[in-house]
Scaffold this motif. Structure first.
Motif, PDB file in Angstrom:
ATOM      1  N   GLN A  87     -47.952  24.791  99.139  1.00  0.00           N
ATOM      2  CA  GLN A  87     -47.336  23.706  99.916  1.00  0.00           C
ATOM      3  C   GLN A  87     -48.386  22.634 100.129  1.00  0.00           C
ATOM      4  O   GLN A  87     -49.451  22.925 100.656  1.00  0.00           O
ATOM      5  CB  GLN A  87     -46.880  24.220 101.276  1.00  0.00           C
ATOM      6  CG  GLN A  87     -45.573  24.957 101.231  1.00  0.00           C
ATOM      7  CD  GLN A  87     -45.056  25.239 102.627  1.00  0.00           C
ATOM      8  OE1 GLN A  87     -45.087  24.374 103.480  1.00  0.00           O
ATOM      9  NE2 GLN A  87     -44.586  26.449 102.842  1.00  0.00           N
ATOM     10  N   GLU A 171     -42.480  25.404  97.787  1.00  0.00           N
ATOM     11  CA  GLU A 171     -41.902  24.178  98.345  1.00  0.00           C
ATOM     12  C   GLU A 171     -42.656  22.928  97.887  1.00  0.00           C
ATOM     13  O   GLU A 171     -43.230  22.203  98.707  1.00  0.00           O
ATOM     14  CB  GLU A 171     -41.858  24.260  99.873  1.00  0.00           C
ATOM     15  CG  GLU A 171     -40.957  25.394 100.338  1.00  0.00           C
ATOM     16  CD  GLU A 171     -40.725  25.384 101.827  1.00  0.00           C
ATOM     17  OE1 GLU A 171     -40.723  24.291 102.402  1.00  0.00           O
ATOM     18  OE2 GLU A 171     -40.528  26.454 102.400  1.00  0.00           O
ATOM     19  N   SER A 173     -41.689  20.095  96.841  1.00  0.00           N
ATOM     20  CA  SER A 173     -41.109  18.756  97.027  1.00  0.00           C
ATOM     21  C   SER A 173     -41.068  18.309  98.486  1.00  0.00           C
ATOM     22  O   SER A 173     -40.536  17.258  98.791  1.00  0.00           O
ATOM     23  CB  SER A 173     -39.696  18.741  96.444  1.00  0.00           C
ATOM     24  OG  SER A 173     -38.938  19.796  97.001  1.00  0.00           O
ATOM     25  N   THR A 174     -41.680  19.106  99.381  1.00  0.00           N
ATOM     26  CA  THR A 174     -41.585  18.820 100.812  1.00  0.00           C
ATOM     27  C   THR A 174     -42.036  17.394 101.157  1.00  0.00           C
ATOM     28  O   THR A 174     -41.392  16.711 101.934  1.00  0.00           O
ATOM     29  CB  THR A 174     -42.457  19.822 101.602  1.00  0.00           C
ATOM     30  OG1 THR A 174     -42.135  21.118 101.134  1.00  0.00           O
ATOM     31  CG2 THR A 174     -42.196  19.735 103.091  1.00  0.00           C
ATOM     32  N   ARG A 181     -39.046  13.305  93.932  1.00  0.00           N
ATOM     33  CA  ARG A 181     -38.502  14.662  93.812  1.00  0.00           C
ATOM     34  C   ARG A 181     -37.802  14.854  92.478  1.00  0.00           C
ATOM     35  O   ARG A 181     -38.042  15.813  91.757  1.00  0.00           O
ATOM     36  CB  ARG A 181     -37.471  14.900  94.917  1.00  0.00           C
ATOM     37  CG  ARG A 181     -38.042  15.636  96.074  1.00  0.00           C
ATOM     38  CD  ARG A 181     -37.031  15.791  97.160  1.00  0.00           C
ATOM     39  NE  ARG A 181     -37.748  15.593  98.414  1.00  0.00           N
ATOM     40  CZ  ARG A 181     -37.304  15.951  99.585  1.00  0.00           C
ATOM     41  NH1 ARG A 181     -36.127  16.517  99.694  1.00  0.00           N
ATOM     42  NH2 ARG A 181     -38.012  15.768 100.661  1.00  0.00           N
ATOM     43  N   PHE A 185     -39.037  17.451  89.561  1.00  0.00           N
ATOM     44  CA  PHE A 185     -38.254  18.576  89.028  1.00  0.00           C
ATOM     45  C   PHE A 185     -37.999  18.419  87.525  1.00  0.00           C
ATOM     46  O   PHE A 185     -37.974  19.409  86.787  1.00  0.00           O
ATOM     47  CB  PHE A 185     -36.927  18.721  89.798  1.00  0.00           C
ATOM     48  CG  PHE A 185     -37.093  19.507  91.062  1.00  0.00           C
ATOM     49  CD1 PHE A 185     -37.060  20.893  91.043  1.00  0.00           C
ATOM     50  CD2 PHE A 185     -37.314  18.877  92.285  1.00  0.00           C
ATOM     51  CE1 PHE A 185     -37.230  21.636  92.202  1.00  0.00           C
ATOM     52  CE2 PHE A 185     -37.485  19.603  93.449  1.00  0.00           C
ATOM     53  CZ  PHE A 185     -37.447  20.997  93.410  1.00  0.00           C
ATOM     54  N   LEU A 201     -40.109  29.128  91.741  1.00  0.00           N
ATOM     55  CA  LEU A 201     -40.181  27.962  92.621  1.00  0.00           C
ATOM     56  C   LEU A 201     -39.371  28.187  93.897  1.00  0.00           C
ATOM     57  O   LEU A 201     -38.178  28.470  93.836  1.00  0.00           O
ATOM     58  CB  LEU A 201     -39.660  26.748  91.833  1.00  0.00           C
ATOM     59  CG  LEU A 201     -39.709  25.379  92.467  1.00  0.00           C
ATOM     60  CD1 LEU A 201     -39.924  24.334  91.375  1.00  0.00           C
ATOM     61  CD2 LEU A 201     -38.444  25.051  93.219  1.00  0.00           C
ATOM     62  N   THR A 203     -37.819  26.483  97.103  1.00  0.00           N
ATOM     63  CA  THR A 203     -37.509  25.144  97.601  1.00  0.00           C
ATOM     64  C   THR A 203     -36.370  25.193  98.607  1.00  0.00           C
ATOM     65  O   THR A 203     -35.488  26.053  98.529  1.00  0.00           O
ATOM     66  CB  THR A 203     -37.151  24.176  96.445  1.00  0.00           C
ATOM     67  OG1 THR A 203     -36.899  22.891  96.987  1.00  0.00           O
ATOM     68  CG2 THR A 203     -35.939  24.650  95.674  1.00  0.00           C
ATOM     69  N   HIS A 204     -36.437  24.257  99.547  1.00  0.00           N
ATOM     70  CA  HIS A 204     -35.300  24.075 100.443  1.00  0.00           C
ATOM     71  C   HIS A 204     -34.318  23.059  99.853  1.00  0.00           C
ATOM     72  O   HIS A 204     -33.218  22.892 100.357  1.00  0.00           O
ATOM     73  CB  HIS A 204     -35.766  23.620 101.831  1.00  0.00           C
ATOM     74  CG  HIS A 204     -36.319  24.751 102.644  1.00  0.00           C
ATOM     75  ND1 HIS A 204     -35.542  25.783 103.094  1.00  0.00           N
ATOM     76  CD2 HIS A 204     -37.573  25.029 103.052  1.00  0.00           C
ATOM     77  CE1 HIS A 204     -36.281  26.644 103.765  1.00  0.00           C
ATOM     78  NE2 HIS A 204     -37.532  26.213 103.746  1.00  0.00           N
ATOM     79  N   ASP A 205     -34.784  22.370  98.763  1.00  0.00           N
ATOM     80  CA  ASP A 205     -33.866  21.457  98.061  1.00  0.00           C
ATOM     81  C   ASP A 205     -32.995  22.301  97.149  1.00  0.00           C
ATOM     82  O   ASP A 205     -33.155  22.305  95.926  1.00  0.00           O
ATOM     83  CB  ASP A 205     -34.655  20.454  97.214  1.00  0.00           C
ATOM     84  CG  ASP A 205     -35.423  19.491  98.080  1.00  0.00           C
ATOM     85  OD1 ASP A 205     -34.894  19.096  99.123  1.00  0.00           O
ATOM     86  OD2 ASP A 205     -36.558  19.153  97.706  1.00  0.00           O
ATOM     87  N   THR A 206     -32.089  23.047  97.735  1.00  0.00           N
ATOM     88  CA  THR A 206     -31.353  24.042  96.956  1.00  0.00           C
ATOM     89  C   THR A 206     -30.485  23.418  95.872  1.00  0.00           C
ATOM     90  O   THR A 206     -30.186  24.069  94.879  1.00  0.00           O
ATOM     91  CB  THR A 206     -30.494  24.908  97.890  1.00  0.00           C
ATOM     92  OG1 THR A 206     -29.817  24.048  98.799  1.00  0.00           O
ATOM     93  CG2 THR A 206     -31.335  25.895  98.648  1.00  0.00           C
ATOM     94  N   TYR A 208     -31.432  21.300  93.755  1.00  0.00           N
ATOM     95  CA  TYR A 208     -32.228  21.236  92.528  1.00  0.00           C
ATOM     96  C   TYR A 208     -32.236  22.578  91.795  1.00  0.00           C
ATOM     97  O   TYR A 208     -32.389  22.623  90.591  1.00  0.00           O
ATOM     98  CB  TYR A 208     -33.667  20.812  92.851  1.00  0.00           C
ATOM     99  CG  TYR A 208     -33.768  19.348  93.236  1.00  0.00           C
ATOM    100  CD1 TYR A 208     -33.613  18.357  92.277  1.00  0.00           C
ATOM    101  CD2 TYR A 208     -34.015  18.971  94.549  1.00  0.00           C
ATOM    102  CE1 TYR A 208     -33.701  17.011  92.627  1.00  0.00           C
ATOM    103  CE2 TYR A 208     -34.107  17.640  94.903  1.00  0.00           C
ATOM    104  CZ  TYR A 208     -33.943  16.659  93.942  1.00  0.00           C
ATOM    105  OH  TYR A 208     -34.023  15.340  94.280  1.00  0.00           O
TER     106      TYR A 208
END
Lengths: 255, 268
Positions: A87, A171, A173-174, A181, A185, A201, A203-206, A208
């Motif tokens: 991170q 994470e 892309s935080t 972002r 990706f 990977l 990520t919370h950017d689910t 993606y």
């Protein structure tokens, strides 16, 4: 027709990890094969970071075992085969007076024996990887003076410089804006498709994950789902418990 | 008295020689300590050296010979307490530091006759440095610099990001141990120059000054070393001509450099 069985590059066998009395991960088993792009999703505190730290040998496994590239984690020493991008926010010390090339070259230390010295060949590798990522102009800049997106690319260069077979992201892309972002990706997907690097990977950017990964691991202390993204879409039995993140993955998969 | 006559004194030559080595070691090591937020370990270990020097004086053994191993053991204890006990690093430093001071005070009170010697170590006396101390300072400084050279990239990586360093196969516990042991040696060397009370300033100030300007790690090391070297040489000179305590003058010059660097950076 004979079916080709691919050897797993990472295999987790009934892994449980506890911090004191608190069991963070329980009975986790999976196999990751070469070329996989695994997206790890799950709620906060589900044990996602704990799992990748266990894969990296940073946290001991309480029960079970993890094999990497055919070796037990405790005996594995070929760390140049694994690139790690932590991170960003936990890594950059604003006071640290390091230039980009000083940071990127750290990715080569796993290949060196004492006394570790940086050779001209290493400097060429640094120049090449910076060039590949389109950040040659940053070579002599201070890391702390760069934007979040630029810093992330520098840390990616550090992870890639040893030609790893596996890239692990926590994470990534935080700290990135939406445009950065998307391009980040896309770059990771290119590394997976064109260079054959296996990707793990968190990520919370689910969204993606649905767009770029080929497999999903959904963790909530236990392994709730591991398999093809399409299988996750079709699986009804746990969907109700996947909260919003699960729905987000499915939504992207269908769009 | 002119500067050339001043340089002909053997005690000045010895002070310049030993002081230069210690100055460079302190600034190089101090950079790692400051960036790892470990700079107060120098303060804690200097307090331990107070107890160790008292122990040496108590048993009639040359204080340096006792101080080096005792302070090295104390540095390992600090590391182990913060690793194994439910105690943060700063508390571990506080515990060992207090024990060092308390031990020194007890030894000073039960003995009679070495209090004056002991208190000379509190504020340093580089102008009274002996031949043995000069040789020890130079040899140990070279040892510290050689170890830093040997482990430079491991130290750098572990300082930047300890967790990432582990993923490249670096044994960070071992590197932390090395850094702590080197700090112990450096603290003992610095005690003669600036005294127990001011050792941590010699570790912190050159690094803090360098961090205002440096555009790279090696540049930070170079700036810190130059600042430290000038402070020591100028400090010895001024203290001789102005008849002021050498250690305190060295620290004040270092602090002046830091203030100038800070304001220059703010203004530019």
């Amino acid at each position: 027709m004979q079916r080709i069985v691919m050897q797993p590059i990472i295999e987790s066998k009934n892994v449980s990890i506890s911090y004191g009395q608190n069991e963070v991960l329980k009975d986790i088993s999976f196999k990751i094969v070469k070329g996989d792009f695994i997206g790890i999703a799950g709620p906060n505190g589900a044990g996602k970071t704990t799992l990748i730290k266990a894969i990296l040998g940073l946290i001991p496994v309480s029960i079970g075992s993890i094999d990497i590239l055919g070796n037990k984690i405790g005996r594995f020493n070929n760390w140049s085969k694994i690139g790690y991008l932590p991170q960003k926010s936990s890594t950059i010390n604003a006071l640290f007076p390091a230039t980009v090339d000083e940071i990127v070259v750290l990715g080569l230390l796993s290949q060196k024996k004492l006394p570790k010295r940086i050779t001209k060949n290493d400097q060429i590798k640094v120049a090449n990887i910076l060039n590949d990522l389109g950040i040659s102009n940053l070579k002599n800049k201070m890391l702390s003076e760069l934007s979040g997106g630029q810093q992330q690319k520098v840390l990616l260069a550090r992870a890639l410089i040893s030609n790893p077979e596996i890239l692990i992201f926590d994470e990534p892309s935080t700290a990135l804006d939406p445009n950065s972002r998307e391009s980040f990706f896309k770059l990771v997907q290119k590394l997976n498709k064109e260079n054959g690097i296996s990707i793990i990977l968190i990520t919370h950017d689910t969204g993606y994950i649905g767009s770029y990964a080929n497999k999903l691991m959904y963790l909530d202390h236990e392994l709730k789902y591991f398999g093809e993204i399409s299988g996750f879409c079709l699986s009804d039995k746990d969907n109700h418990s996947f909260e919003r993140s699960g729905q987000h993955i499915i939504w992207h998969q269908h769009n | 008295m002119d500067i050339l006559n001043f340089l002909q004194y053997s005690f000045i030559q010895k002070a310049f020689f030993a002081g230069s080595f210690v100055a460079i070691v302190c600034s190089v090591l101090g950079l790692f300590l400051v960036l790892r937020k470990m700079s107060l370990i120098g303060d804690g270990l200097s307090h331990v050296s107070f107890g160790a020097i008292a122990l040496g004086l108590f048993f009639g053994i040359y204080p340096f010979y006792i101080a080096v191993p005792v302070v090295m053991i104390a540095s390992i204890l600090i590391l182990k307490i913060s690793e194994k006990a439910k105690v943060y690093g700063d508390s571990a430093i506080g515990i060992i530091s207090a024990v060092g001071i308390a031990g020194g005070v007890i030894l000073a009170s039960v003995s009679s006759g070495f209090n004056v010697d002991l208190f000379s170590y509190l504020f340093g006396s580089i102008l009274a440095i002996s031949n043995t101390e000069v040789i020890l300072s130079i040899v140990l400084s070279l040892v510290v610099l050689a170890v830093i050279y040997l482990f430079y990239w491991d130290l750098f990586s572990a300082t930047f990001d300890e967790e990432y360093a582990k993923t490249t196969g670096i044994r960070t516990n071992f590197i932390n141990m090395i850094l702590t042991l080197l700090t112990a040696i450096t603290v003992v060397l610095s005690v003669k120059m600036v005294g127990i009370m001011l050792v941590s300033a010699l570790l912190i100030l050159p690094a803090a000054t360098a961090l205002q300007f440096a555009k790279g790690f090696k540049m930070a090391m170079a700036i810190g070393s130059i600042v430290s070297l000038i402070s020591v040489l100028l400090g010895i000179t001024l203290s001789f001509f102005l008849d002021l305590p050498t250690g305190a003058i060295i620290v004040m010059i270092n602090a002046l450099f830091f203030a100038l660097a800070f304001f220059y950076k703010k203004l530019s």
